[in-house]
Design a protein around this motif. Structure first.
Motif, short mmCIF file in Angstrom:
data_model
loop_
_atom_site.label_atom_id
_atom_site.label_comp_id
_atom_site.label_asym_id
_atom_site.label_seq_id
_atom_site.Cartn_x
_atom_site.Cartn_y
_atom_site.Cartn_z
N PHE A 1 0.85 -1.19 0.00
CA PHE A 1 0.00 0.00 0.00
C PHE A 1 0.89 1.24 0.00
CE2 PHE A 1 -2.15 -3.33 2.42
CZ PHE A 1 -3.38 -3.41 1.78
N VAL A 2 0.44 2.30 -0.70
CA VAL A 2 1.15 3.58 -0.68
C VAL A 2 0.17 4.66 -0.22
CG1 VAL A 2 2.35 5.34 -2.04
CG2 VAL A 2 2.72 2.93 -2.54
N ILE A 3 0.59 5.45 0.75
CA ILE A 3 -0.21 6.58 1.21
C ILE A 3 0.52 7.85 0.82
CG2 ILE A 3 -1.07 7.81 3.24
CD1 ILE A 3 -1.58 5.06 4.50
N ASP A 4 -0.13 8.69 0.00
CA ASP A 4 0.46 9.91 -0.51
C ASP A 4 0.06 11.08 0.37
OD1 ASP A 4 1.37 12.10 -1.91
OD2 ASP A 4 0.56 11.46 -3.85
N THR A 5 1.01 11.59 1.15
CA THR A 5 0.70 12.71 2.05
C THR A 5 0.82 14.06 1.34
OG1 THR A 5 3.00 12.91 2.82
CG2 THR A 5 1.56 11.40 4.02
N GLY A 6 1.23 14.03 0.08
CA GLY A 6 1.35 15.27 -0.66
C GLY A 6 0.02 15.85 -1.09
#
Length: 206
Positions: free
Chosen positions: A171-176
């Motif tokens: 999983f990837v969580i993009d905080t941008g």
């Protein structure tokens, strides 16, 4: 119990993401917090590190500023420090997981900055990587007190590139994309992780 790793390079927003999972009730083991405990005046790392780098030990335990300076002066020192600290961190993590199992917790997260660098992905059920655009990462890191271009470069040199981490993750969580978007992503990942566990529990009860 499902064990999931949370990782990400410096400045990617991992601490914020970890806090979001904690709000959902997921027990979090934090590798950095474990090191802080070990570096405290009564920490288990004090005596062996004092023999290795006496100048870095003071009344408040390990002085991280002096420690960083010593490593920059002698890069080979890092390996010696890791040989002392890593086994102690491993014990701290094992104790946390043992306690979680006893409590019957279905899901735990281990927050490990250098997960891929140490081969830690082999010991977890899934990996979450926190990421953001490189220009945002750079701005966040250089805004930290005491951070310099030299320190930032030194840290990045020891970390697996972000694109490699993303390619190896589940999983990837993009905080941008902002806090609200990050929180939404965390919720979706949580549901994906907890659903199989919940379904298994229902089958056992049936």
């Amino acid at each position: 119990m499902k064990i999931v790793a949370l990782t990400g390079s410096i400045g990617m927003g991992k601490s914020t993401t970890s806090a979001m999972f904690k709000e959902l009730g997921v027990p979090i083991w934090d590798a950095d917090a474990a090191v802080h405990r070990l570096y405290a005046p009564d920490g288990a790392a004090i005596r062996p590190l004092q023999a290795l780098i006496p100048d870095a030990i003071g009344a408040n335990g390990v002085d991280r500023g002096i420690l960083t300076s010593k490593i920059l002066q002698d890069p080979g020192l890092l390996k010696q420090i890791e040989a002392v600290v890593h086994p102690l961190v491993g014990k701290d993590r094992a104790d946390f997981l043992a306690a979680a199992r006893e409590q019957g917790v279905p899901l735990t997260i281990v927050d490990v900055p250098l997960l891929f660098e140490t081969g830690g992905e082999a010991y977890v059920d899934a990996v979450i990587v926190v990421s953001c655009p490189p220009e945002m990462q750079r701005a966040r890191v250089l805004a930290r007190p005491g951070m310099t271009e030299e320190k930032f470069a030194s840290i990045l040199a020891r970390q697996t590139p972000d694109e490699v981490k993303r390619s190896k993750s589940d999983f990837v969580i993009d905080t941008g994309l902002g806090l609200d978007a990050a929180r939404e992503q965390v919720g979706m990942v949580y549901e994906a992780l907890i659903k199989p566990t919940a379904e298994t529990a229902r089958k056992k009860d049936a």
